[in-house]
Design a protein around this motif. Structure first.
Motif, mmCIF file in Angstrom:
data_model
loop_
_atom_site.group_PDB
_atom_site.id
_atom_site.type_symbol
_atom_site.label_atom_id
_atom_site.label_comp_id
_atom_site.label_asym_id
_atom_site.label_seq_id
_atom_site.Cartn_x
_atom_site.Cartn_y
_atom_site.Cartn_z
ATOM 1 N N LEU A 7 2.247 -2.753 5.544
ATOM 2 C CA LEU A 7 2.272 -2.502 4.101
ATOM 3 C C LEU A 7 1.341 -3.438 3.337
ATOM 4 N N GLN A 8 0.753 -4.388 4.043
ATOM 5 C CA GLN A 8 -0.203 -5.334 3.467
ATOM 6 C C GLN A 8 0.413 -6.202 2.365
ATOM 7 N N VAL A 9 1.638 -6.688 2.625
ATOM 8 C CA VAL A 9 2.266 -7.599 1.664
ATOM 9 C C VAL A 9 2.413 -9.021 2.222
ATOM 10 N N ASP A 50 5.056 16.198 9.467
ATOM 11 C CA ASP A 50 3.729 16.747 9.184
ATOM 12 C C ASP A 50 3.084 15.802 8.184
ATOM 13 N N TYR A 51 2.162 14.971 8.668
ATOM 14 C CA TYR A 51 1.607 13.911 7.830
ATOM 15 C C TYR A 51 0.147 14.175 7.463
ATOM 16 N N ARG A 52 -0.194 15.425 7.279
ATOM 17 C CA ARG A 52 -1.551 15.755 6.866
ATOM 18 C C ARG A 52 -1.887 15.081 5.526
ATOM 19 N N GLY A 53 -3.084 14.525 5.461
ATOM 20 C CA GLY A 53 -3.541 13.843 4.256
ATOM 21 C C GLY A 53 -3.394 12.336 4.312
ATOM 22 N N PRO A 95 -0.106 12.508 -0.084
ATOM 23 C CA PRO A 95 -0.302 11.162 -0.650
ATOM 24 C C PRO A 95 -1.132 11.214 -1.926
ATOM 25 N N ARG A 96 -0.971 10.169 -2.727
ATOM 26 C CA ARG A 96 -1.696 10.082 -3.993
ATOM 27 C C ARG A 96 -2.998 9.289 -3.863
ATOM 28 N N THR A 97 -3.137 8.535 -2.761
ATOM 29 C CA THR A 97 -4.350 7.749 -2.537
ATOM 30 C C THR A 97 -4.910 8.080 -1.165
ATOM 31 N N ASP A 98 -6.178 7.730 -0.948
ATOM 32 C CA ASP A 98 -6.810 8.029 0.342
ATOM 33 C C ASP A 98 -6.622 6.909 1.355
ATOM 34 N N THR A 99 -5.784 5.924 1.046
ATOM 35 C CA THR A 99 -5.484 4.844 1.997
ATOM 36 C C THR A 99 -4.019 4.844 2.420
ATOM 37 N N ALA A 100 -3.311 5.921 2.124
ATOM 38 C CA ALA A 100 -1.869 5.974 2.410
ATOM 39 C C ALA A 100 -1.603 5.955 3.910
ATOM 40 N N ALA A 101 -0.468 5.342 4.280
ATOM 41 C CA ALA A 101 -0.073 5.241 5.687
ATOM 42 C C ALA A 101 1.228 5.997 5.918
ATOM 43 N N ALA A 102 1.285 6.688 7.042
ATOM 44 C CA ALA A 102 2.542 7.269 7.510
ATOM 45 C C ALA A 102 3.053 6.374 8.635
ATOM 46 N N ILE A 103 4.241 5.808 8.453
ATOM 47 C CA ILE A 103 4.798 4.844 9.405
ATOM 48 C C ILE A 103 5.983 5.510 10.099
ATOM 49 N N ARG A 150 0.840 -1.185 0.000
ATOM 50 C CA ARG A 150 0.000 0.000 0.000
ATOM 51 C C ARG A 150 0.879 1.239 0.000
ATOM 52 N N GLU A 151 0.330 2.372 -0.418
ATOM 53 C CA GLU A 151 1.122 3.599 -0.404
ATOM 54 C C GLU A 151 1.505 3.946 1.030
ATOM 55 N N ALA A 152 2.780 4.279 1.232
ATOM 56 C CA ALA A 152 3.257 4.549 2.587
ATOM 57 C C ALA A 152 4.455 5.489 2.551
ATOM 58 N N ALA A 153 4.569 6.277 3.606
ATOM 59 C CA ALA A 153 5.754 7.087 3.853
ATOM 60 C C ALA A 153 6.361 6.608 5.167
ATOM 61 N N ILE A 154 7.604 6.119 5.113
ATOM 62 C CA ILE A 154 8.297 5.617 6.301
ATOM 63 C C ILE A 154 9.198 6.728 6.817
ATOM 64 N N VAL A 155 9.027 7.092 8.084
ATOM 65 C CA VAL A 155 9.703 8.252 8.666
ATOM 66 C C VAL A 155 10.700 7.783 9.720
ATOM 67 N N ILE A 156 11.953 8.245 9.593
ATOM 68 C CA ILE A 156 13.002 7.960 10.574
ATOM 69 C C ILE A 156 13.591 9.294 11.010
#
Length: 390
Positions: A350-352, A322-325, A305-313, A290-296
């Motif tokens: 990530l649903q894999v 700032d993970y708005r959206g 994000p490009r989709t409405d199911t994106a995850a910020a990890i 799934r679309e995701a942004a991994i933050v360290i």
């Protein structure tokens, strides 16, 4: 090599984890343990190993084949993560009274340190809590432990060096070399050269040398045996070392990594890379994640994000963004997020894949058993202290 009959010999194999699919080569092979057993046939042999935080050593040693071998020869097999009385001791008590202690590190890559050798192997003796808490300052902890409870003999297993990966998953490269010595730092100076590195370009080695804990140059080391330093260097030229920066990993387009440059590579970035290599080696593709942004670390504003199911990890306590959206926010807490936690949680987020299902009840039961064993030891120690005060 010989000892009088009846003396106690402690063998410490490398076993950060073992699994036929995900980590099939990360451990000391049984053949090396058997060779050493035959040398000390009249001695009392004990085998003990520790694993990466979150991986129960009991499970890893069974998967490595040590259980069947130990039962056949009636050799005690000790999971080092279960022998501590809570946080009361830094090193396992079984080191007391040992006549000969032989450490058996493997030469592999490492997402944490660039390569893993003798000093890294020494850390697997630490109390599991201390081992876990060491990662934010891993080079410093390694340097601190170099002269604490050093083994009597180190046999570095470079018969098959693991490259193109890390401490758990990598491709074996046949060198057919064993390196023996008695000094942890000196051994890693040689190990670095054998892994195709300039030892003084490895930050923790450079600092240890600066502090006078070992020879300042390879030319100061006398090598006896079949190979010279030049031979080791030529072997090292075959090693392929992967990029250690998680943001440069070949992620699918829908998954992006944002890392603060202030976040040290030997902490959460190293654990993430080790996880990715394990998944890759195990044949788990991220292509359909799934679309995701991994933050360290602290990274500021994330791209929309490009989709409405994106995850910020968010990995670790220091992760800020700032993970708005983003419709789903997931934080894996801790100053360090261990490989075991990432391996179980990241593919699921990530649903894999579901690694809990892949590993099965044996892994989960061993994890619970190790936890309960430590709690029981801690409780017994606490009651003994209370009775002592009375």
């Amino acid at each position: 090599m010989s000892l009088p009959a009846g003396r106690r010999v402690f063998l410490q194999p490398a076993c950060p984890w073992a699994h036929p699919r995900f980590a099939p080569h990360a451990f000391t092979p049984v053949a090396l343990l058997e060779a050493l057993r035959s040398l000390f046939i009249d001695c009392s042999i004990v085998v003990g190993a520790g694993s990466l935080p979150g991986f129960p050593a009991r499970y890893a040693m069974q998967q490595a084949g040590y259980g069947a071998w130990a039962r056949r020869h009636r050799i005690p097999l000790i999971p080092l993560d279960e022998v501590f009385d809570g946080q009361a001791s830094r090193w396992p008590d079984l080191l007391r009274g040992i006549d000969l202690w032989i450490a058996l590190p493997r030469l592999t890559g490492s997402g944490f340190l660039g390569f893993a050798g003798s000093a890294r192997h020494h850390m697997f003796l630490l109390n599991p809590t201390e081992h876990l808490h060491a990662y934010p300052r891993l080079p410093e902890v390694i340097i601190q432990t170099l002269q604490e409870h050093p083994p009597h003999l180190i046999i570095l297993d470079a018969t098959q060096v693991l490259h193109r990966g890390g401490e758990l998953a990598g491709e074996p490269l046949t060198f057919s070399v064993l390196v023996m010595g008695t000094h942890l730092l000196t051994m890693d100076l040689i190990a670095a050269r054998l892994y195709g590195l300039d030892p003084l370009e490895v930050p923790w080695i450079r600092e240890a040398v600066r502090q006078g804990l070992g020879p300042a140059d390879l030319s100061e080391i006398r090598i006896q045996g079949d190979l010279s330093l030049e031979d080791l260097g030529r072997l090292g030229e075959q090693v392929i070392r992967p990029d250690l920066l998680p943001e440069r990993y070949p992620w699918p387009p829908q998954v992006r990594v944002f890392r603060s440059e202030a976040e040290p590579l030997w902490n959460i970035p190293g654990a993430l890379m080790e996880t990715l290599w394990v998944l890759e080696h195990g044949g788990i593709s991220l292509a359909k994640a799934r679309e995701a942004a991994i933050v360290i670390g602290s990274v500021g504003e994330l791209p929309r994000p490009r989709t409405d199911t994106a995850a910020a990890i968010l990995l670790g306590d220091s992760a800020r963004a700032d993970y708005r959206g983003y419709s789903r926010i997931v934080r894996l807490p801790g100053r360090h997020v261990p490989v075991a936690r990432l391996l179980l949680d990241l593919p699921y987020i990530l649903q894999v894949a579901s690694l809990r299902s892949e590993l099965g009840w044996g892994f989960l039961w061993a994890s619970l058993r190790a936890f309960l064993q430590r709690r029981l030891r801690f409780q017994a120690l606490r009651e003994t202290r209370i009775q002592g005060r009375r």
